[in-house]
Design an enzyme around this catalytic site. Structure first.
Site, PDB file in Angstrom:
ATOM      1  N   GLY A  12       0.824  -1.212   0.000  1.00 45.29           N
ATOM      2  CA  GLY A  12       0.000   0.000   0.000  1.00 45.29           C
ATOM      3  C   GLY A  12       0.853   1.255   0.000  1.00 45.29           C
ATOM      4  N   ARG A  82       1.928 -13.554   2.250  1.00 45.06           N
ATOM      5  CA  ARG A  82       2.419 -14.910   2.536  1.00 45.06           C
ATOM      6  C   ARG A  82       3.841 -14.881   3.077  1.00 45.06           C
ATOM      7  NH1 ARG A  82       3.392 -17.964  -3.196  1.00 45.06           N
ATOM      8  NH2 ARG A  82       3.941 -16.156  -4.445  1.00 45.06           N
ATOM      9  N   ARG A  88      -0.552 -18.474  -2.074  1.00 40.48           N
ATOM     10  CA  ARG A  88      -1.461 -17.319  -1.922  1.00 40.48           C
ATOM     11  C   ARG A  88      -2.830 -17.786  -1.423  1.00 40.48           C
ATOM     12  NH1 ARG A  88       1.606 -16.555  -6.659  1.00 40.48           N
ATOM     13  NH2 ARG A  88       2.688 -14.558  -6.808  1.00 40.48           N
ATOM     14  N   VAL A 118      -5.889  -6.020  -4.659  1.00 39.20           N
ATOM     15  CA  VAL A 118      -4.509  -6.514  -4.648  1.00 39.20           C
ATOM     16  C   VAL A 118      -4.353  -7.684  -3.669  1.00 39.20           C
ATOM     17  CG1 VAL A 118      -2.080  -5.846  -4.319  1.00 39.20           C
ATOM     18  CG2 VAL A 118      -3.714  -4.170  -5.203  1.00 39.20           C
ATOM     19  N   ASN A 120      -4.388 -11.004  -1.581  1.00 44.23           N
ATOM     20  CA  ASN A 120      -4.409 -12.387  -2.077  1.00 44.23           C
ATOM     21  C   ASN A 120      -5.322 -13.301  -1.260  1.00 44.23           C
ATOM     22  OD1 ASN A 120      -2.732 -12.645  -4.395  1.00 44.23           O
ATOM     23  ND2 ASN A 120      -0.963 -12.150  -3.110  1.00 44.23           N
ATOM     24  N   ARG A 151       7.356  -9.227 -14.326  1.00 44.46           N
ATOM     25  CA  ARG A 151       8.338 -10.245 -13.933  1.00 44.46           C
ATOM     26  C   ARG A 151       8.751 -11.099 -15.133  1.00 44.46           C
ATOM     27  NH1 ARG A 151       5.426 -11.504  -8.098  1.00 44.46           N
ATOM     28  NH2 ARG A 151       6.623  -9.967  -6.934  1.00 44.46           N
TER      29      ARG A 151
HETATM   30  N1  LIG Z   1      -1.958  -9.067  -6.321  1.00 43.56           N
HETATM   31  C1  LIG Z   1      -0.639  -9.010  -6.267  1.00 43.56           C
HETATM   32  O1  LIG Z   1       0.045  -9.028  -7.283  1.00 43.56           O
HETATM   33  C2  LIG Z   1       0.046  -8.887  -4.930  1.00 43.56           C
HETATM   34  C3  LIG Z   1       1.415  -8.604  -4.834  1.00 43.56           C
HETATM   35  C4  LIG Z   1       1.990  -8.465  -3.575  1.00 43.56           C
HETATM   36  C5  LIG Z   1       1.218  -8.619  -2.425  1.00 43.56           C
HETATM   37  N2  LIG Z   1      -0.099  -8.925  -2.553  1.00 43.56           N
HETATM   38  C6  LIG Z   1      -0.973  -9.068  -1.388  1.00 43.56           C
HETATM   39  O2  LIG Z   1      -1.246  -7.774  -0.860  1.00 43.56           O
HETATM   40  C7  LIG Z   1      -1.561  -7.891   0.529  1.00 43.56           C
HETATM   41  C8  LIG Z   1      -0.734  -6.891   1.327  1.00 43.56           C
HETATM   42  O3  LIG Z   1       0.642  -7.243   1.300  1.00 43.56           O
HETATM   43  P1  LIG Z   1       1.711  -6.365   2.128  1.00 43.56           P
HETATM   44  O4  LIG Z   1       3.035  -6.966   1.844  1.00 43.56           O
HETATM   45  O5  LIG Z   1       1.473  -4.916   1.891  1.00 43.56           O
HETATM   46  O6  LIG Z   1       1.271  -6.727   3.641  1.00 43.56           O
HETATM   47  P2  LIG Z   1       1.538  -5.849   4.945  1.00 43.56           P
HETATM   48  O7  LIG Z   1       1.342  -6.750   6.111  1.00 43.56           O
HETATM   49  O8  LIG Z   1       2.823  -5.115   4.832  1.00 43.56           O
HETATM   50  O9  LIG Z   1       0.360  -4.754   4.914  1.00 43.56           O
HETATM   51  C9  LIG Z   1      -0.985  -5.065   5.067  1.00 43.56           C
HETATM   52  C10 LIG Z   1      -1.640  -3.951   5.848  1.00 43.56           C
HETATM   53  O10 LIG Z   1      -3.040  -4.190   5.897  1.00 43.56           O
HETATM   54  C11 LIG Z   1      -3.501  -3.658   7.133  1.00 43.56           C
HETATM   55  N3  LIG Z   1      -4.813  -4.181   7.453  1.00 43.56           N
HETATM   56  C12 LIG Z   1      -5.169  -5.408   7.914  1.00 43.56           C
HETATM   57  N4  LIG Z   1      -6.494  -5.487   8.104  1.00 43.56           N
HETATM   58  C13 LIG Z   1      -7.002  -4.289   7.745  1.00 43.56           C
HETATM   59  C14 LIG Z   1      -8.330  -3.753   7.710  1.00 43.56           C
HETATM   60  N5  LIG Z   1      -9.384  -4.484   8.054  1.00 43.56           N
HETATM   61  N6  LIG Z   1      -8.479  -2.484   7.283  1.00 43.56           N
HETATM   62  C15 LIG Z   1      -7.417  -1.740   6.923  1.00 43.56           C
HETATM   63  N7  LIG Z   1      -6.140  -2.184   6.940  1.00 43.56           N
HETATM   64  C16 LIG Z   1      -5.946  -3.452   7.350  1.00 43.56           C
HETATM   65  C17 LIG Z   1      -2.408  -4.082   8.116  1.00 43.56           C
HETATM   66  O11 LIG Z   1      -2.465  -3.324   9.321  1.00 43.56           O
HETATM   67  C18 LIG Z   1      -1.158  -3.835   7.301  1.00 43.56           C
HETATM   68  O12 LIG Z   1      -0.593  -2.546   7.538  1.00 43.56           O
HETATM   69  C19 LIG Z   1      -1.303  -9.367   0.894  1.00 43.56           C
HETATM   70  O13 LIG Z   1      -2.514 -10.086   0.885  1.00 43.56           O
HETATM   71  C20 LIG Z   1      -0.396  -9.842  -0.223  1.00 43.56           C
HETATM   72  O14 LIG Z   1      -0.460 -11.238  -0.405  1.00 43.56           O
HETATM   73  C21 LIG Z   1      -0.700  -9.051  -3.768  1.00 43.56           C
END
Ligand SMILES: NC(=O)c1ccc[n+]([C@@H]2O[C@H](COP(=O)([O-])OP(=O)(O)OC[C@H]3O[C@@H](n4cnc5c(N)ncnc54)[C@H](O)[C@@H]3O)[C@@H](O)[C@H]2O)c1
Length: 308
Positions: A12, A82, A88, A118, A120, A151
């Site tokens: 984010g 993950r 995922r 985004v 997973n 990638r």
């Molecule tokens: N689609 C893609 O290509 C892709 C790529 C990378 C990561 N991801 C996914 O994105 C997600 C986030 O990854 P990240 O590395 O940023 O994780 P992260 O743990 O760094 O960040 C996730 C954030 O979400 C917040 N959060 C949790 N519950 C919440 C809620 N109810 N309301 C608001 N905020 C909330 C947490 O406090 C945390 O700050 C994961 O599910 C990951 O698997 C997807």
């Protein structure tokens, strides 16, 4: 142009930073459930504005959705990432609850928004947003293929010993290690099929390295990656905000396209001010069709875990 990013974690915050640096949005609201976290990230990012030369205002919010009101685009990155060795799909138990609550809150405050998912397992989370909100299908977009294609291009450039700007290629299908369909047959180096430059074996290796691109990084980093995911999301947001009509592979609800129904999966789409403005149907060969069908079966199986 107002953009909300839910989840001020790794992806984010990186996404908010790239959007700000590209300087096309007037405001980015970063929202997180962790007390003070989004406010802290927003303040830190705002202190890069004079250094990086952007005017986008970044605002932090601890779960206060009134600050997101009137957002043109909302990005959902909230949820757990993950750890090494996880798939995922294993994240579904926790992330489905989060994505459901977050998407209803967003739509309540921005009823005409476009949502980019985004979190997973992304294809299933995108499907869940369809089931949770009344937004039209053109306004619900899953981000996975844009990252997987970046990638793929990285691996192609490496194999070709060519600059990445000379390389083009796309990954469709589900955003999972087994679901991704890297379209090696259509990949090009400056308009020439890449098969003119590298062997079938090397191309197969590129394909396999692409499919485990996320897992490779998770093993190295101890958590999932964020720079390329953040950049990929910002590309989608910019294509919509600036009405670019760019083609990206995105997860979208299919209703007969590619012979598939009632699931969200990655296919090429045209992105513009109205979200998904067109689904592009490629002529796939038999092997690609079979791979896509197999990928869709995997996504449908994960959707079945949602208990809808
Ligand atoms: N689609 C893609 O290509 C892709 C790529 C990378 C990561 N991801 C996914 O994105 C997600 C986030 O990854 P990240 O590395 O940023 O994780 P992260 O743990 O760094 O960040 C996730 C954030 O979400 C917040 N959060 C949790 N519950 C919440 C809620 N109810 N309301 C608001 N905020 C909330 C947490 O406090 C945390 O700050 C994961 O599910 C990951 O698997 C997807």
């Amino acid at each position: 142009m107002k953009v909300t990013v839910v989840g001020a974690g790794a992806v984010g915050a990186s996404c908010a930073e790239y959007i700000a640096i590209k300087n096309f949005a007037s405001e980015v609201v970063l929202l997180d459930i962790k007390e003070g976290y989004a406010e802290g990230k927003a303040m830190d990012l705002m202190q890069t504005a004079s250094l990086n030369g952007f005017d986008t205002r970044i605002v932090g919010s601890t779960n206060d959705y009134s600050k997101t009101a009137g957002s043109d685009i909302c990005v959902i990155t909230s949820g757990i990432p993950r750890k090494p060795g996880m798939t995922r799909e294993e994240l579904i138990g926790i992330n489905a609850g989060i994505v459901k609550t977050v998407s209803s809150n967003l739509v309540q405050h921005s009823p005409d928004t476009i949502i980019i998912v985004v979190s997973n397992p992304m294809d299933t989370m995108t499907y869940l947003v369809h089931k949770t909100t009344d937004l039209p299908k053109s306004r619900i977009i899953g981000m996975g293929g844009a990252l997987d294609s970046a990638r793929f291009k990285y691996r192609l450039a490496e194999a070709l010993e060519a600059p990445i700007s000379d390389v083009d290629g796309m990954v469709i299908g589900g955003h999972s290690d087994t679901g991704m369909v890297p379209l090696t047959r259509m990949a090009t180096r400056n308009s020439v099929p890449v098969s003119e430059f590298i062997s079938d074996e090397r191309l197969e290796q590129v394909k396999e390295d692409t499919k485990v691109g996320g897992a490779t990084l998770t093993k190295l980093l101890g958590t999932s990656a964020w720079y390329a995911p953040g950049a990929a999301v910002s590309g989608l947001v910019q294509a919509i905000a600036c009405d670019q009509k760019k083609i990206y592979p995105c997860s979208t609800l299919l209703e007969g396209e590619y012979g598939l129904n009632d699931l969200c999966i990655g296919v090429p789409v045209v992105l513009g001010r109205n979200g998904i403005e067109k689904i592009v149907e490629l002529e796939l060969n038999d092997a690609e069709k079979a791979h896509m069908k197999n990928s869709a079966e995997g996504v449908t199986k994960t959707n079945g875990l949602l208990n809808l």
